[in-house]
Write a protein that holds these residues in place. Sequence first.
Motif, PDB file in Angstrom:
ATOM      1  N   GLU A 183       0.825  -1.213   0.000  1.00  0.00           N
ATOM      2  CA  GLU A 183       0.000   0.000   0.000  1.00  0.00           C
ATOM      3  C   GLU A 183       0.854   1.256   0.000  1.00  0.00           C
ATOM      4  O   GLU A 183       0.437   2.298  -0.470  1.00  0.00           O
ATOM      5  CB  GLU A 183      -0.950  -0.004   1.203  1.00  0.00           C
ATOM      6  CG  GLU A 183      -2.036  -1.058   1.077  1.00  0.00           C
ATOM      7  CD  GLU A 183      -3.174  -0.892   2.081  1.00  0.00           C
ATOM      8  OE1 GLU A 183      -2.986  -0.163   3.083  1.00  0.00           O
ATOM      9  OE2 GLU A 183      -4.247  -1.486   1.856  1.00  0.00           O
ATOM     10  N   HIS A 221      -5.403   0.972  -1.418  1.00  0.00           N
ATOM     11  CA  HIS A 221      -5.822  -0.068  -0.491  1.00  0.00           C
ATOM     12  C   HIS A 221      -5.695  -1.433  -1.153  1.00  0.00           C
ATOM     13  O   HIS A 221      -6.026  -1.597  -2.314  1.00  0.00           O
ATOM     14  CB  HIS A 221      -7.276   0.187  -0.083  1.00  0.00           C
ATOM     15  CG  HIS A 221      -7.829  -0.845   0.842  1.00  0.00           C
ATOM     16  ND1 HIS A 221      -7.254  -1.133   2.057  1.00  0.00           N
ATOM     17  CD2 HIS A 221      -8.912  -1.660   0.723  1.00  0.00           C
ATOM     18  CE1 HIS A 221      -7.961  -2.088   2.647  1.00  0.00           C
ATOM     19  NE2 HIS A 221      -8.964  -2.431   1.863  1.00  0.00           N
ATOM     20  N   HIS A 222      -5.215  -2.367  -0.381  1.00  0.00           N
ATOM     21  CA  HIS A 222      -5.015  -3.736  -0.856  1.00  0.00           C
ATOM     22  C   HIS A 222      -6.262  -4.543  -0.534  1.00  0.00           C
ATOM     23  O   HIS A 222      -6.629  -4.684   0.625  1.00  0.00           O
ATOM     24  CB  HIS A 222      -3.800  -4.318  -0.133  1.00  0.00           C
ATOM     25  CG  HIS A 222      -3.263  -5.550  -0.773  1.00  0.00           C
ATOM     26  ND1 HIS A 222      -4.002  -6.689  -0.923  1.00  0.00           N
ATOM     27  CD2 HIS A 222      -2.050  -5.810  -1.292  1.00  0.00           C
ATOM     28  CE1 HIS A 222      -3.256  -7.616  -1.506  1.00  0.00           C
ATOM     29  NE2 HIS A 222      -2.074  -7.101  -1.753  1.00  0.00           N
ATOM     30  N   HIS A 249     -10.129   5.028   3.773  1.00  0.00           N
ATOM     31  CA  HIS A 249      -9.054   4.075   3.995  1.00  0.00           C
ATOM     32  C   HIS A 249      -8.873   3.822   5.488  1.00  0.00           C
ATOM     33  O   HIS A 249      -8.752   2.685   5.941  1.00  0.00           O
ATOM     34  CB  HIS A 249      -7.751   4.595   3.373  1.00  0.00           C
ATOM     35  CG  HIS A 249      -6.731   3.506   3.199  1.00  0.00           C
ATOM     36  ND1 HIS A 249      -5.415   3.749   2.935  1.00  0.00           N
ATOM     37  CD2 HIS A 249      -6.858   2.148   3.255  1.00  0.00           C
ATOM     38  CE1 HIS A 249      -4.775   2.597   2.839  1.00  0.00           C
ATOM     39  NE2 HIS A 249      -5.628   1.615   3.030  1.00  0.00           N
ATOM     40  N   HIS A 253      -9.594   0.189   7.737  1.00  0.00           N
ATOM     41  CA  HIS A 253      -8.643  -0.501   8.612  1.00  0.00           C
ATOM     42  C   HIS A 253      -8.982  -0.377  10.096  1.00  0.00           C
ATOM     43  O   HIS A 253      -8.176  -0.736  10.942  1.00  0.00           O
ATOM     44  CB  HIS A 253      -7.221   0.006   8.344  1.00  0.00           C
ATOM     45  CG  HIS A 253      -6.651  -0.510   7.057  1.00  0.00           C
ATOM     46  ND1 HIS A 253      -6.140  -1.779   6.913  1.00  0.00           N
ATOM     47  CD2 HIS A 253      -6.542   0.065   5.831  1.00  0.00           C
ATOM     48  CE1 HIS A 253      -5.725  -1.950   5.662  1.00  0.00           C
ATOM     49  NE2 HIS A 253      -5.956  -0.850   4.983  1.00  0.00           N
TER      50      HIS A 253
END
Length: 274
Positions: A183, A221-222, A249, A253
């Motif tokens: 990221e 973002h992964h 984001h 998380h």
Amino acid sequence: MIAGKKDLILRELEDGTGAAIAVAVDRSGLRSGLRIWFGDLDEKHGPVSELRPHGLKGHRVTLIFGNFSGAVIGQIRKASPEDVQLARALVASIRQDIEIEIPGESLSQWSVTTGAFQMRATIRELAQPLEDAEIIGTCRDVIVPMMAAMAELIGYDVIEEAVDDESPAFEGATLKSVVQRRERNPRNRLLCIRIHGEKCVVCGLEPRFEYGEAGSIIEVHHLEPLSLLIEPRPYDPRTDLVPLCPNCHRAAHTRHPIPFSIEELKDLRGSCRD
Ligand SMILES: [Zn+2]
Ligand SMILES: [Zn+2]
């Protein structure tokens, strides 16, 4: 001419590659051109991109290696399959109407094994090939992804920020660091933006539209770390990364270890309104 725009070109190159870049206006040929290389390697010890007018209406970008690039080529040969894949994806993200040639190599499977490696891009049918705007366009469209590909192969380090690790260590701690590295890798970010644009896929915010020159804050973002945790599969920066605004984001998380999905975030956003 281009001298006045050098700072802009430099910033885009450095943001995209994550490396220090040097730019020079080259007047050695019939018509002046631009030369771009990695500042810490200088022109002789690494890749150099040259931009020159081509015909009446075009540009030609040629990436070559300096005469003393042996050490860097040795380093490139040790690049991991993931680095190679990202480098190829960066070059593949160049617009289809721009002709790319890699002598002696296939466009989808190329690799740098000797200092004789070359990559050429030809941009045709430009309205004003000598205007600054067109030159900057070619830098953005061609030189930034090409040099980013080289930076990835050379392995310019991603600057690691201190990780705010409030959550206790969990089984996927290694995975977490892999995801964070991807990221934060500027080349992954560049590729994600080139493919998906700079609009947050959850809330639609487009920071550059909203904040102008202060708007380069879109984050990468992964997706799907859960599946990676259960059954590792090859990572594809084209499909595994999406742009998110800093708010969305951060929100994604807030759940550990598996972040909220894009769909979950969209639902959550709607749920707190009257
Ligand atoms: Zn958002
Ligand atoms: Zn993320």
